[in-house]
Design a protein around this motif. Sequence first.
Motif, PDB file in Angstrom:
ATOM      1  N   HIS A  14      45.196  46.110  46.341  1.00 38.24           N
ATOM      2  CA  HIS A  14      44.473  44.977  46.942  1.00 38.24           C
ATOM      3  C   HIS A  14      42.982  45.259  47.058  1.00 38.24           C
ATOM      4  O   HIS A  14      42.158  44.387  46.806  1.00 38.24           O
ATOM      5  N   PHE A  23      45.972  38.658  37.750  1.00 33.10           N
ATOM      6  CA  PHE A  23      46.975  39.115  38.708  1.00 33.10           C
ATOM      7  C   PHE A  23      48.386  38.812  38.239  1.00 33.10           C
ATOM      8  O   PHE A  23      48.657  37.739  37.691  1.00 33.10           O
ATOM      9  N   PHE A  43      51.858  39.069  40.541  1.00 31.58           N
ATOM     10  CA  PHE A  43      52.472  39.526  41.786  1.00 31.58           C
ATOM     11  C   PHE A  43      53.969  39.689  41.582  1.00 31.58           C
ATOM     12  O   PHE A  43      54.542  39.275  40.575  1.00 31.58           O
ATOM     13  N   ALA A 101      56.349  38.241  43.404  1.00 32.05           N
ATOM     14  CA  ALA A 101      56.997  36.936  43.502  1.00 32.05           C
ATOM     15  C   ALA A 101      55.939  35.898  43.828  1.00 32.05           C
ATOM     16  O   ALA A 101      54.811  36.229  44.153  1.00 32.05           O
ATOM     17  N   PHE A 102      56.344  34.678  43.777  1.00 30.41           N
ATOM     18  CA  PHE A 102      55.460  33.564  44.089  1.00 30.41           C
ATOM     19  C   PHE A 102      54.159  33.663  43.328  1.00 30.41           C
ATOM     20  O   PHE A 102      53.067  33.645  43.875  1.00 30.41           O
ATOM     21  N   ASN A 103      54.285  33.745  42.009  1.00 36.39           N
ATOM     22  CA  ASN A 103      53.130  33.849  41.147  1.00 36.39           C
ATOM     23  C   ASN A 103      52.599  32.508  40.709  1.00 36.39           C
ATOM     24  O   ASN A 103      51.491  32.393  40.241  1.00 36.39           O
ATOM     25  N   LEU A 104      53.468  31.468  40.842  1.00 35.85           N
ATOM     26  CA  LEU A 104      53.135  30.192  40.211  1.00 35.85           C
ATOM     27  C   LEU A 104      53.057  29.076  41.241  1.00 35.85           C
ATOM     28  O   LEU A 104      53.736  29.113  42.262  1.00 35.85           O
ATOM     29  N   ARG A 112      51.331  30.489  51.012  1.00 33.17           N
ATOM     30  CA  ARG A 112      51.354  31.422  49.874  1.00 33.17           C
ATOM     31  C   ARG A 112      50.710  30.811  48.646  1.00 33.17           C
ATOM     32  O   ARG A 112      50.028  31.491  47.878  1.00 33.17           O
ATOM     33  N   LEU A 123      47.632  32.250  46.629  1.00 30.45           N
ATOM     34  CA  LEU A 123      47.642  32.491  45.187  1.00 30.45           C
ATOM     35  C   LEU A 123      46.419  31.843  44.525  1.00 30.45           C
ATOM     36  O   LEU A 123      45.750  32.457  43.688  1.00 30.45           O
ATOM     37  N   ALA A 157      43.537  33.874  45.228  1.00 34.09           N
ATOM     38  CA  ALA A 157      43.571  35.135  44.490  1.00 34.09           C
ATOM     39  C   ALA A 157      43.123  34.939  43.048  1.00 34.09           C
ATOM     40  O   ALA A 157      42.368  35.747  42.521  1.00 34.09           O
ATOM     41  N   VAL A 158      43.586  33.860  42.428  1.00 34.94           N
ATOM     42  CA  VAL A 158      43.213  33.671  41.022  1.00 34.94           C
ATOM     43  C   VAL A 158      41.878  32.953  40.876  1.00 34.94           C
ATOM     44  O   VAL A 158      41.541  32.524  39.790  1.00 34.94           O
ATOM     45  N   LEU A 167      44.772  37.840  51.600  1.00 33.79           N
ATOM     46  CA  LEU A 167      45.779  38.885  51.580  1.00 33.79           C
ATOM     47  C   LEU A 167      46.980  38.501  52.433  1.00 33.79           C
ATOM     48  O   LEU A 167      48.130  38.646  52.031  1.00 33.79           O
TER      49      LEU A 167
END
Lengths: 266, 836
Positions: free
Chosen positions: A77, A115, A117, A119-122, B738, B742, B745-746, B830
């Motif tokens: 991180h 990145f 991850f 889970a929960f990438n999308l 979340r 995300l 993060a991106v 985070l």
Amino acid sequence: MTNYSEDEARRRKEQDMTIAPGKLETSIAARMSEGVKIYGTGTAEVRALDGIDIGFEKARFTAIMGPSGSGKSTLLHALAGLDNLTSGTVYIGDVELGSLNDRKLTLLRRERVGFIFQAFNLIPTLSAEENITLPMDIAGTKPDREWFDQVVEILGLGDRLHHRPSELSGGQQQRVAAARALVSRPEIIFADEPSGNLDSKSGSELLEFMRTAVRELGQTIVMVTHDPVAASYANRVVFLADGKVVDQMDDPTTESVIDRMKTLGS
Amino acid sequence: MFRTAIKGLTANRLRMALTALSIVLGVAFVAGSFVFTDTINARFETLFTDVFAGVDATVRPDSESTNAQSFDESVLADVEAVEGVAVASGGVGGFAQMIDSSGEPIGGQGPPTLGFSWTEEPQLNSLTIADGNGTAPAGPTDVVIDVATSEAQGLTVGDAIDIQTIGGIDTFTITGLANFGTEDNLAGATLSAFELTRAQELFDLEGQLSAIEVLAEDGVEPEALVADISAAVPSGIEVVTGEQQTQEQLDAVTEGLGFLSTALLAFAGVAVFVGAFVIQNTFRITVAQRVRELALLRAIGATGSQVVRLVFVEAAIIAVVASAVGVVAGIGVAELIKTAMDAAGLGIPDGPLTVEIRTIVVSMIVGIGVTLVSALLPARRASAIPPVAAMSETSARATPKSLRTRSIVGTIVTAVGVAAMALGLILENSTSLSLVASGALSLFIGMSVLAPLIARPVARFLSAPIRGVTGKLARENTIRQPRRTASTASALMIGVALVAFTSIFAASISSSISDTLEESFPADLAFASTNFQVGVSPVAIDELRAQEEFEVVSAISAGLFEIDDAELNVAGVEPETVDSVYQLGSSIEMSELGDRLLVFEEALETNAWSVGETVTVVFNGVGEVPMEIGGTFTDATFAQYVISEDQFFTNIGDDQITIAFASLADGVTLEEGQAAADVALAEFPTIDVNTKSEQIAEAEAQVNQLVTLFTGLLSLALVIALLGIANTLALSIVERTREIGLLRAVGMVRTQIRQMVRWEALITAVFGALLGVAIGTGIGYGVVASLADDGLGSFALPAGQLLIWIVIAGVAGLIASIGPARKAAKLDVLKAISYE
């Protein structure tokens, strides 16, 4: 290990810069020096990172391993600009992250970092294709169509592009995440247990692809994992324990990693 | 269970505060309406009891048997002769309009302008002159006026003032300033008191009295006295006790203000109804978000009904607290309304606000009841959560009920609502209003059930012009849970629908008025009284006729009569001249009307009468008069029945000329006509001269005033709906933590996150506003069409206004999104990506 003051740390780092700037710019994609991360205060104080010095060479696949609580996720991180250090410095390319405000940090992630991850990438409301191009859509830029097609082809997602994440298998979802990380051609990709939620077949497919991306496309990948099999796909394994780098190993195999882990665990 | 519920509440303070606020606002409006109405009643009761305290009996014309407003003053001697009468004092009352130094009438736009004779006996006099405020009127040029008017106009003892009475304007000297009971005046009415003989002259009541007030000797019961006096006075005169009179006065005030309290309660109802949507939505979302927590409770042994109870206890705690706060806030609302009315010149006697136990009980019941009923469905859903949901990620999404069931239920409820409204509009009887209201309620509920079905295409359509990834994400967010979006939008829909209906209705009235004026009234100038107490004086009509600039001057009176026990509006016209000023579309030559009755075409049909038939008409105070139906007419602007002016003056009176028209002689310009009218009406400042365009503008201004009032009250419903939008957004953002993590993060910067939330709010708000405008237009069309018989001919669609409302709703949605957008943008990346 000696604890340097912040000033001392900065001075040393500046010396590094003046000694070999060219080398740093060309061969190191990201590095951390004197990285310290402390959670809590007093008796509750936890030193998640306890003076880390590490660099990641370009076009290499590095795995970071360690038991739970060793600080490997915190390290990832901090390297990726998602978390800040208590002291020490982090560079992505030639940019020092500690000096960036939230906006600049976000832009840096958008433009130079990818990145994956666990889970929960999308984003569930977007199709696979929209998820892949998301960083570019956010930036308002157009993806390189040829490159996009190539990535999709390699990952075998051609017939899945218009599906929503809920219509994809776990392996497919992670491959979409990998495609998203690759399509914008970032300087470095950070992966946090990317195969952690996958069955072994899907997991190995994904890892095989990541290795291909490094070897044939020159991509730089840093992956956190606790799975020796996953680590064996990397060019190098860095072992972490109690917030410190305790060992490194080039060209690991599953067996050699397991052996090394045994000694760490004891 | 109770402790778990408390924990659940304290863990989500903001969400609960917003939900509670939507209850507080609704309940405050309900409580405020009650407190205000009770306060008015209590204040006036005190006032009238105080004012009539000394009066034991009142002698006055019997309104049942005569239309005379007075009786011969010799009756006073008859009354004085009755045993047990200590003092009797006769007086007259009438219309007295004070004129300010610039020639404009003082007051009279709402509250009455009353004239009295001064009663010498202090115990029988409702007016009192405080020390240092001068003396009673003694001579023919003396007048006493109320303190409030004197203060408002900067007048004092010794000043001169012009006062207009039936006969014209005279100049008087103020000799004293009076209070009405303990008040500076009576609910905004202006009061002027004259010496008796002078008053009789002014009110055209020489030798007459309007009333006699009696003080009984000690030990004489008022009831016995009333009986004795009744026996002593001629027929056509009635005697009532002071108590009865107090009650009558009070009833008159209550009735007069009844419209206001009904209206306030209606708006309070709308606010509560909208609040119910917000509450229901909030609970539904929170139940959805707590699926795993609730399933865990089930898994460790809680029964389904215990889970329902948990949700219910949470709802009950919020309901009780919010309703209690609402009641307290309601007192503030009542104070606000009172202040507003004072500012508008409709003074309410001073004193504390009246908070009845009933107010507290009813408001609490409404608040708690609505909250619990709204929480019912979400709570039932909670009980349906299987324990296994605690373990699995996927079943955390409640499976939506089939669209088929939804569309069937929604269509039925909507259809029932539309049918009830249509029936209410067609029936036109005492149940009409409640039918229309409950129909509207059903329509709104039905539409909110159907709304999710169209949320998807509408949101897509609305977001089509939005470019960029933030817009795309916002669109997908509104579409992904169409029920939630639709429910949030529905709350806004109700408020906007009512506002849209009001605008459409008002625009239709305005356009009908101007159409009617254009078509039916060929006259050039109109003369109407600005004071509702008096019509246009016949003297003024004569003055106008004397001007050679006018070719024809024709007056129209409006009053009431009865046929078959139904009270009906009737207009009196001048048969010889009416054609040139008012085209009523008569089937006969108006000049041949004579003593016959003219009936509106449709009324003739409804009653199954035929021309030539004789009907029995009852005039108040005159009795039965047989009248032949001479023919029919088609323009019922004034009334559905028309008689000649002669008949009207004989049977009803000559003081009810509502309006008069004049057409200009050849070669006379409009300006010359207006100048001539000004000369003729110099003595009649309460008569307004209007050209046709001025008439239209004036009618529209009146309508617009009402629209402004209604819109103001309805905007509360909009505010509550906005709380709902803010609440839904805030909850959705928690759910999407979340996802937001995300996106950050991106590479999504905070501004983009905020923009995404704003777009979502905008789409939802505009969706709600569009639904509202559509429904409002539908209702408006139905109501206007059903009132076509009553002269509301043309349906007008104020497109510009409706568009403005959609824009306002959108802007308001953006305002509602400020908080949630900031919250979303501030999420720690985070923490967000590792959020469970």
